[in-house]
Design a protein around this motif. Structure first.
Motif, PDB file in Angstrom:
ATOM      1  N   GLU A  47     -12.592 -21.364  11.918  1.00 20.05           N
ATOM      2  CA  GLU A  47     -13.293 -21.508  13.033  1.00 20.05           C
ATOM      3  C   GLU A  47     -13.216 -22.820  13.494  1.00 20.05           C
ATOM      4  O   GLU A  47     -13.365 -23.641  12.723  1.00 20.05           O
ATOM      5  CB  GLU A  47     -14.789 -21.132  12.674  1.00 20.05           C
ATOM      6  CG  GLU A  47     -15.391 -21.189  14.059  1.00 20.05           C
ATOM      7  CD  GLU A  47     -17.249 -20.744  13.732  1.00 20.05           C
ATOM      8  OE1 GLU A  47     -17.950 -21.141  14.394  1.00 20.05           O
ATOM      9  OE2 GLU A  47     -17.066 -20.079  12.556  1.00 20.05           O
ATOM     10  N   VAL A  48     -12.826 -22.927  14.806  1.00 19.80           N
ATOM     11  CA  VAL A  48     -12.501 -24.267  15.617  1.00 19.80           C
ATOM     12  C   VAL A  48     -13.902 -25.009  15.717  1.00 19.80           C
ATOM     13  O   VAL A  48     -14.866 -24.376  16.080  1.00 19.80           O
ATOM     14  CB  VAL A  48     -11.681 -24.158  16.695  1.00 19.80           C
ATOM     15  CG1 VAL A  48     -11.497 -25.397  17.235  1.00 19.80           C
ATOM     16  CG2 VAL A  48     -10.489 -23.333  16.385  1.00 19.80           C
ATOM     17  N   MET A  49     -14.109 -26.457  15.117  1.00 23.62           N
ATOM     18  CA  MET A  49     -15.169 -27.195  15.522  1.00 23.62           C
ATOM     19  C   MET A  49     -14.738 -28.083  16.719  1.00 23.62           C
ATOM     20  O   MET A  49     -13.668 -28.052  17.132  1.00 23.62           O
ATOM     21  CB  MET A  49     -15.481 -27.835  14.255  1.00 23.62           C
ATOM     22  CG  MET A  49     -15.995 -27.093  13.082  1.00 23.62           C
ATOM     23  SD  MET A  49     -16.937 -25.732  13.546  1.00 23.62           S
ATOM     24  CE  MET A  49     -18.242 -26.254  12.506  1.00 23.62           C
ATOM     25  N   ALA A  50     -15.789 -28.619  17.152  1.00 25.48           N
ATOM     26  CA  ALA A  50     -15.556 -29.638  18.196  1.00 25.48           C
ATOM     27  C   ALA A  50     -14.812 -30.738  17.743  1.00 25.48           C
ATOM     28  O   ALA A  50     -14.880 -31.412  16.698  1.00 25.48           O
ATOM     29  CB  ALA A  50     -16.896 -30.170  18.747  1.00 25.48           C
ATOM     30  N   GLY A  51     -13.884 -30.864  18.660  1.00 21.87           N
ATOM     31  CA  GLY A  51     -12.604 -32.154  18.162  1.00 21.87           C
ATOM     32  C   GLY A  51     -11.566 -31.829  17.392  1.00 21.87           C
ATOM     33  O   GLY A  51     -10.905 -32.580  16.806  1.00 21.87           O
ATOM     34  N   ASP A  52     -11.512 -30.389  17.093  1.00 21.96           N
ATOM     35  CA  ASP A  52     -10.326 -29.960  16.226  1.00 21.96           C
ATOM     36  C   ASP A  52      -9.122 -30.143  16.979  1.00 21.96           C
ATOM     37  O   ASP A  52      -8.916 -29.650  18.314  1.00 21.96           O
ATOM     38  CB  ASP A  52     -10.733 -28.637  15.446  1.00 21.96           C
ATOM     39  CG  ASP A  52     -11.449 -28.915  14.375  1.00 21.96           C
ATOM     40  OD1 ASP A  52     -11.595 -30.033  13.768  1.00 21.96           O
ATOM     41  OD2 ASP A  52     -12.052 -27.799  13.985  1.00 21.96           O
ATOM     42  N   THR A  53      -8.165 -30.484  16.461  1.00 20.67           N
ATOM     43  CA  THR A  53      -6.591 -30.467  16.884  1.00 20.67           C
ATOM     44  C   THR A  53      -5.834 -29.715  15.947  1.00 20.67           C
ATOM     45  O   THR A  53      -6.220 -29.175  14.864  1.00 20.67           O
ATOM     46  CB  THR A  53      -5.986 -31.607  17.238  1.00 20.67           C
ATOM     47  OG1 THR A  53      -5.816 -32.340  16.121  1.00 20.67           O
ATOM     48  CG2 THR A  53      -6.761 -32.575  18.243  1.00 20.67           C
ATOM     49  N   LEU A  54      -4.535 -29.423  16.142  1.00 18.51           N
ATOM     50  CA  LEU A  54      -3.578 -28.569  15.458  1.00 18.51           C
ATOM     51  C   LEU A  54      -3.401 -29.620  14.180  1.00 18.51           C
ATOM     52  O   LEU A  54      -3.443 -29.289  13.139  1.00 18.51           O
ATOM     53  CB  LEU A  54      -2.368 -28.404  16.166  1.00 18.51           C
ATOM     54  CG  LEU A  54      -1.720 -27.366  15.415  1.00 18.51           C
ATOM     55  CD1 LEU A  54      -2.440 -25.998  15.363  1.00 18.51           C
ATOM     56  CD2 LEU A  54      -0.574 -27.109  16.381  1.00 18.51           C
ATOM     57  N   HIS A  55      -3.056 -30.806  14.682  1.00 16.99           N
ATOM     58  CA  HIS A  55      -2.775 -31.808  13.381  1.00 16.99           C
ATOM     59  C   HIS A  55      -4.080 -31.854  12.498  1.00 16.99           C
ATOM     60  O   HIS A  55      -3.742 -31.924  11.316  1.00 16.99           O
ATOM     61  CB  HIS A  55      -2.598 -33.355  13.897  1.00 16.99           C
ATOM     62  CG  HIS A  55      -1.445 -33.342  14.742  1.00 16.99           C
ATOM     63  ND1 HIS A  55      -0.079 -33.143  14.314  1.00 16.99           N
ATOM     64  CD2 HIS A  55      -1.095 -33.526  15.958  1.00 16.99           C
ATOM     65  CE1 HIS A  55       0.810 -33.388  15.174  1.00 16.99           C
ATOM     66  NE2 HIS A  55       0.169 -33.417  16.571  1.00 16.99           N
ATOM     67  N   SER A  56      -5.263 -32.104  13.039  1.00 15.31           N
ATOM     68  CA  SER A  56      -6.349 -32.052  11.819  1.00 15.31           C
ATOM     69  C   SER A  56      -6.590 -30.487  11.093  1.00 15.31           C
ATOM     70  O   SER A  56      -6.977 -30.790  10.214  1.00 15.31           O
ATOM     71  CB  SER A  56      -7.645 -32.274  13.018  1.00 15.31           C
ATOM     72  OG  SER A  56      -7.940 -31.237  13.608  1.00 15.31           O
ATOM     73  N   LEU A  57      -6.314 -29.656  11.965  1.00 24.05           N
ATOM     74  CA  LEU A  57      -6.354 -28.218  11.132  1.00 24.05           C
ATOM     75  C   LEU A  57      -5.322 -28.363  10.121  1.00 24.05           C
ATOM     76  O   LEU A  57      -5.573 -27.689   8.571  1.00 24.05           O
ATOM     77  CB  LEU A  57      -6.288 -27.082  11.940  1.00 24.05           C
ATOM     78  CG  LEU A  57      -7.584 -26.785  13.136  1.00 24.05           C
ATOM     79  CD1 LEU A  57      -7.084 -25.718  13.894  1.00 24.05           C
ATOM     80  CD2 LEU A  57      -8.689 -26.594  12.195  1.00 24.05           C
ATOM     81  N   PHE A  58      -4.304 -28.529  10.547  1.00 25.52           N
ATOM     82  CA  PHE A  58      -3.077 -28.820   9.310  1.00 25.52           C
ATOM     83  C   PHE A  58      -3.323 -29.754   7.983  1.00 25.52           C
ATOM     84  O   PHE A  58      -3.227 -29.401   6.882  1.00 25.52           O
ATOM     85  CB  PHE A  58      -1.734 -29.071  10.003  1.00 25.52           C
ATOM     86  CG  PHE A  58      -1.204 -27.858  10.423  1.00 25.52           C
ATOM     87  CD1 PHE A  58      -1.684 -26.463  10.678  1.00 25.52           C
ATOM     88  CD2 PHE A  58       0.251 -28.082  11.402  1.00 25.52           C
ATOM     89  CE1 PHE A  58      -1.208 -25.568  11.355  1.00 25.52           C
ATOM     90  CE2 PHE A  58       0.776 -27.083  11.930  1.00 25.52           C
ATOM     91  CZ  PHE A  58       0.101 -25.852  12.118  1.00 25.52           C
ATOM     92  N   SER A  59      -4.260 -30.665   8.465  1.00 18.31           N
ATOM     93  CA  SER A  59      -4.331 -31.705   7.363  1.00 18.31           C
ATOM     94  C   SER A  59      -5.597 -31.075   6.697  1.00 18.31           C
ATOM     95  O   SER A  59      -5.587 -31.684   5.404  1.00 18.31           O
ATOM     96  CB  SER A  59      -4.670 -32.887   8.025  1.00 18.31           C
ATOM     97  OG  SER A  59      -5.651 -33.220   9.008  1.00 18.31           O
TER      98      SER A  59
END
Length: 106
Positions: A47-59
């Motif tokens: 689930e995506v939270m505020a401020g998430d990007t693709l880079h942050s999800l992958f990390s």
């Protein structure tokens, strides 16, 4: 009668040995057949939270196996084709690709 029973037992044991030699474990031990160790693509739902990007999800959710960013990005867009033209929204569920190796390759 003893000879008859001994013959039957001998034939049964020969049959068991023949089956084991053809289909059993002995050919597998000396087989030159290579095991294919391909990375298996799987996914997890995040689930995506505020401020998430693709880079942050992958990390935040790294893959267990070494995979390049480009390959993972390509698989991400294959799992989520609607994100090619839109950005993330808070509370939206995203499928992230995760790669695993079969147990016999580890």
């Amino acid at each position: 009668m003893k000879i008859f029973v001994a013959t039957i037992l001998l034939l049964i044991s020969f049959y068991i040995v023949k089956v084991d030699l053809i289909e059993g474990t002995i050919p597998l031990a000396y087989s030159s057949h290579q095991i294919e160790c391909e990375k298996k693509l799987d996914y997890i739902t995040v689930e995506v939270m505020a401020g998430d990007t693709l880079h942050s999800l992958f990390s935040l959710y790294p893959s267990a196996e070494s995979i390049t960013y480009t390959e993972r990005l390509t698989d991400f867009y294959n799992l989520n084709p609607h994100f090619i033209n839109q950005s993330f929204k808070v509370g939206e569920n995203v499928l992230l690709p995760v790669y695993t190796l079969p147990a016999e390759c580890k």
